[in-house]
Scaffold this motif. Sequence first.
Motif, mmCIF file in Angstrom:
data_model
loop_
_atom_site.group_PDB
_atom_site.id
_atom_site.type_symbol
_atom_site.label_atom_id
_atom_site.label_comp_id
_atom_site.label_asym_id
_atom_site.label_seq_id
_atom_site.Cartn_x
_atom_site.Cartn_y
_atom_site.Cartn_z
ATOM 1 N N THR A 148 80.023 84.117 79.619
ATOM 2 C CA THR A 148 80.286 83.635 78.262
ATOM 3 C C THR A 148 80.409 84.764 77.241
ATOM 4 O O THR A 148 80.666 84.502 76.064
ATOM 5 N N GLY A 158 85.797 89.416 64.916
ATOM 6 C CA GLY A 158 84.758 88.628 64.277
ATOM 7 C C GLY A 158 83.984 89.440 63.249
ATOM 8 O O GLY A 158 83.641 88.939 62.172
ATOM 9 N N ARG A 170 80.766 78.791 61.221
ATOM 10 C CA ARG A 170 81.523 78.613 62.455
ATOM 11 C C ARG A 170 80.686 77.811 63.448
ATOM 12 O O ARG A 170 79.516 78.145 63.676
ATOM 13 N N HIS A 171 81.278 76.769 63.987
ATOM 14 C CA HIS A 171 80.576 75.974 64.992
ATOM 15 C C HIS A 171 80.643 76.723 66.320
ATOM 16 O O HIS A 171 81.737 76.973 66.849
ATOM 17 N N SER A 172 79.494 77.134 66.842
ATOM 18 C CA SER A 172 79.426 77.936 68.073
ATOM 19 C C SER A 172 78.530 77.229 69.079
ATOM 20 O O SER A 172 77.397 77.657 69.347
ATOM 21 N N ASP A 197 74.052 74.212 65.949
ATOM 22 C CA ASP A 197 75.057 75.085 66.571
ATOM 23 C C ASP A 197 75.962 75.794 65.566
ATOM 24 O O ASP A 197 76.993 76.354 65.956
ATOM 25 N N TYR A 198 75.600 75.804 64.292
ATOM 26 C CA TYR A 198 76.431 76.498 63.306
ATOM 27 C C TYR A 198 75.843 77.874 62.995
ATOM 28 O O TYR A 198 74.621 78.051 62.906
ATOM 29 N N LEU A 204 76.409 85.590 62.864
ATOM 30 C CA LEU A 204 76.794 85.742 64.265
ATOM 31 C C LEU A 204 77.065 87.207 64.600
ATOM 32 O O LEU A 204 76.679 87.696 65.667
#
Length: 316
Positions: A148, A158, A170-172, A197-198, A204
């Motif tokens: 991943t 990024g 960002r939804h991760s 999950d954001y 990030l």
Amino acid sequence: MATEEGTLPVQAATLYTKTWKTQGEPRAILAFIHGFSDHSNAYYDLFPTLARRGIQVQSFDQRGWGRSVNKPQERGRTGPSAVVMGDIHSFLLTRKEEKVPLFLMGHSMGGAEVLYYTLHPESPFTSKDSPIRGVMAYSPLIALHPSTRPSGLVVSLGRLAGKIAPRWQRHSPLDPRAMSRDDQVCAEWAADALCHDYGTLEGLAGMLDRGLWLESRASASASANTVPRKEVFNFWFGHGTDDKVTDYEATRRLAAALGEEGHAVTFQSYRGGYHKLHADLEAVRTQFAQDIGDWILERVDMPARTEDRTEDRAKL
């Protein structure tokens, strides 16, 4: 077992805190830092189990997570590494005057944060007169699992985007099936609204940068990073061999490097274990909680700096 909720005002934010109290005076205090898309109340029976052994657990929901979020715009808004480290430092300062031995532990993103906090030269932490007896990290985000892990180009783009729009959310999402071998745990994590999950682009990027710095620390020569005897620390690492979220080998390399520097390091493998060792199959979660409690209680009467001793144990 009693619990106590509270708040920590810090850097223009108010963070949710919770304490799992012992019956009678605690023998040790464990300050715990949770992971990405997680929160303090999502660690199942781990904290009550430790409290029953005389280890008081104190935790907080990090900025942008859990009950420290008051509106959707705050989800994942952790700020840069300086803010993340400042929040951890402020949390620990509230416990500095307590006479009970203090240990610091983190899981996943939080595991990398406690390592970065105690190792990075620009961290507000100073080992001089530190009350911390030991630093513990499990499934730490030193590196993402190879399956991943984003490419260098994606990371660079990024990072650039993070400078242009640092607070862009960002939804991760992480794969719920990679969390645990217990299907119910996976389902509960996926359904937990506080595990949103954001992350912001800034947050990030900071999370990945902290991991990259720890990786570079692991790969640096021992001779270049030799730590004077007065700086030797107690470190404990735990990682499941089948973790599909963070990289087992990256954790092992860092633990080995710190051992070569003269730190007292214990590395414990959990055969077949997934990312959430505290909520994996019953045999793993029971052994995991036992190992943590044993390691802490064995060091209650030890100083923060001790004789160097490197252990490599395989569990289950």
